[in-house]
Design an enzyme around this catalytic site. Structure first.
Site, PDB file in Angstrom:
ATOM      1  N   ASP A 220       9.071  18.473  26.447  1.00 25.53           N
ATOM      2  CA  ASP A 220      10.010  17.479  26.987  1.00 25.53           C
ATOM      3  C   ASP A 220       9.257  16.210  27.365  1.00 25.53           C
ATOM      4  OD1 ASP A 220      12.166  19.212  26.753  1.00 25.53           O
ATOM      5  OD2 ASP A 220      12.947  18.756  28.747  1.00 25.53           O
TER       6      ASP A 220
ATOM      7  N   TYR B 230       8.995  34.076  28.854  1.00 23.82           N
ATOM      8  CA  TYR B 230      10.354  34.285  28.354  1.00 23.82           C
ATOM      9  C   TYR B 230      10.527  35.687  27.769  1.00 23.82           C
ATOM     10  CZ  TYR B 230      11.649  29.250  28.402  1.00 23.82           C
ATOM     11  OH  TYR B 230      11.950  27.954  28.740  1.00 23.82           O
TER      12      TYR B 230
ATOM     13  N   LYS C 136      -3.738  28.326  31.942  1.00 23.29           N
ATOM     14  CA  LYS C 136      -3.689  28.224  33.401  1.00 23.29           C
ATOM     15  C   LYS C 136      -4.501  29.378  33.972  1.00 23.29           C
ATOM     16  CE  LYS C 136      -2.570  26.315  37.201  1.00 23.29           C
ATOM     17  NZ  LYS C 136      -3.147  25.010  37.595  1.00 23.29           N
TER      18      LYS C 136
ATOM     19  N   ASP D 212       7.378  24.524  26.724  1.00 26.66           N
ATOM     20  CA  ASP D 212       8.742  24.050  26.985  1.00 26.66           C
ATOM     21  C   ASP D 212       8.662  22.765  27.795  1.00 26.66           C
ATOM     22  OD1 ASP D 212      11.552  23.972  27.382  1.00 26.66           O
ATOM     23  OD2 ASP D 212      11.283  24.939  29.328  1.00 26.66           O
TER      24      ASP D 212
ATOM     25  N   ASP E  58      -1.691  21.692  34.037  1.00 27.13           N
ATOM     26  CA  ASP E  58      -1.429  20.546  34.927  1.00 27.13           C
ATOM     27  C   ASP E  58      -2.250  19.333  34.489  1.00 27.13           C
ATOM     28  OD1 ASP E  58      -3.612  22.117  35.657  1.00 27.13           O
ATOM     29  OD2 ASP E  58      -3.300  21.925  37.815  1.00 27.13           O
TER      30      ASP E  58
HETATM   31  C1  IPM Z   1      14.126  24.254  24.792  1.00 23.35           C
HETATM   32  C2  IPM Z   1      15.167  24.381  25.847  1.00 23.35           C
HETATM   33  C3  IPM Z   1      15.464  25.827  26.152  1.00 23.35           C
HETATM   34  C4  IPM Z   1      14.209  26.516  26.564  1.00 23.35           C
HETATM   35  C5  IPM Z   1      16.556  25.935  27.211  1.00 23.35           C
HETATM   36  C6  IPM Z   1      17.895  25.495  26.657  1.00 23.35           C
HETATM   37  C7  IPM Z   1      16.655  27.272  27.826  1.00 23.35           C
HETATM   38  O1  IPM Z   1      14.762  23.704  26.992  1.00 23.35           O
HETATM   39  O2  IPM Z   1      14.360  24.676  23.668  1.00 23.35           O
HETATM   40  O3  IPM Z   1      13.063  23.726  25.083  1.00 23.35           O
HETATM   41  O4  IPM Z   1      13.704  26.392  27.667  1.00 23.35           O
HETATM   42  O5  IPM Z   1      13.656  27.236  25.739  1.00 23.35           O
HETATM   43 MG    MG Z   2      12.965  22.724  26.824  1.00 29.60          MG
END
Ligand code: IPM
Ligand code: MG
Length: 357
Positions: free
Chosen positions: A250, A138, A189, A246, A222
């Protein structure tokens, strides 16, 4: 102590709904602790602001935020404005300049909730994922050339600096040391990516020498997804790059019951700049305006914000109230219930009001 200035940026999607709910429970906390004063200033930035002004936040936005004690952030992302514009125009436009390099994402199965994993009891999944939040994939490095031609190219360069890697791995070891199990997994990785990720691994080995009391291991990203599903008990604190964490966070939230409950903090541990606190669920276009957004992610986020402000007792008090409400079965549809945002919010406020101070 006790008096804080909070910048609220509800922004997009269900952001305003959950931030309103979050401010309501913070007000309930103020009522039971007369020493706590939160002066909340709302900033109308985000995609609606973009439609009107052509920018997600004004050019002097950072200056406006600088003197606050913390930023309470909703969600960013809009159906009609491209994601890279909304994200880079607001969230990353705050994280990078304020050097909020440590993104902390706790996940556990709250009382009354369950994991979609078979045989995963609440205590079996209790993780904190530390996400590198200032560089990596990022970093914003790269570009486009030969636009519109067959030879068009786009590059997205992942950047790993020794300083950047060292500070996040050190942060993760410090955090792991404070947790009962004192265990850190460094996600990598480096089998496929032989420059930045190999530097990442080398720095981990160096930093680990300063933490002989913390057990640590290394896992390829992975393989980490498999381990999270098959052996959740083997994981405690995790550190990973911006993109890896990230994705893993999730998965972690879903394994703990719902992405609607998961909080995050974007920390500048040096405290030169305000840190920013946000639920991880994002805009959730499918439920905007329906009144069914799960506010628990925003409440748990408020707990993290209070902890950062040094309000340890109030943070614990709010967390207990959240857990009381999840245990009582009051749940929004993402958790299989029928409660509305306002029901969950009222239940947390009532629990706080009734709880012994
Ligand atoms: C998070 C979100 C963000 C990210 C999105 C909204 C771009 O998914 O905070 O995890 O990837 O950083
Ligand atoms: Mg995210």
């Amino acid at each position: 102590m006790g008096s804080y200035r909070i910048a609220a940026i509800p922004a997009d999607g269900i952001g305003p709904e959950v931030i309103d709910a979050g401010v309501e429970v913070l007000r309930a906390l103020e009522r039971i602790d007369p020493a706590l004063h939160l002066e909340v200033t709302r900033f109308p930035w985000g995609s609606d602001y973009y439609r009107e002004h052509g920018v997600m936040m004004p050019a002097d936005g950072l200056d406006a935020l600088r003197s606050f004690d913390a930023i309470y952030f909703g969600a960013v992302g809009d159906r009609d404005v491209p994601d890279h514009i909304t994200l880079w125009g607001l969230r990353l436009a705050i994280c990078q300049p304020f050097d909020q390099y440590a993104n902390v994402r706790p996940t556990r199965i709250l009382p009354g909730l369950s994991s979609p994993l078979r045989d995963c009891a609440p205590g079996d999944l209790d993780w904190v994922i530390v996400r590198e939040n200032s560089e990596g994939e990022y970093a914003g490095m790269g570009g486009r050339a030969h636009r519109g031609h067959a030879i068009e190219v786009g590059t997205e360069v992942a950047v790993f600096t020794r300083a950047g890697v060292e500070r996040i791995i050190r942060f993760a070891f410090e955090l792991a040391r404070l947790r009962p199990r004192k265990h850190l997994t460094v996600v990598t990785k480096s089998n496929a990516q032989r420059h930045g990720m190999v530097l990442w691994d080398e720095v981990a080995v160096e930093v680990a020498r300063d933490y002989p009391d913390v057990k640590w291991d290394r896992e390829l990203v992975d393989a980490m997804t498999v381990r999270m599903v098959n052996a959740p008990k083997s994981i405690d604190t995790v550190v990973a790059t911006n993109l890896h964490a990230d994705i893993l966070s999730d998965l972690a939230a879903a394994l703990a019951g719902s992405i609607g409950i998961a909080p995050t903090s974007n920390l500048d541990p040096s405290r030169r700049f305000p840190s920013m606190f946000e639920p991880i669920h994002g805009s959730a276009f499918d439920i905007v305006g329906k009144g069914i957004a799960n506010p628990i992610g925003a409440f748990w986020t408020a707990v993290m914000m209070l902890e950062h402000l040094g309000e340890t007792d109030n943070a614990a008090r709010l967390m207990r109230a959240i857990e009381h409400v999840t245990a009582s079965g009051i749940r929004t549809p993402d958790l299989g219930g029928t409660a509305r945002t306002t029901d969950v919010t009222a239940a947390v406020c009532e629990t706080l009001a009734g709880a012994p101070a």
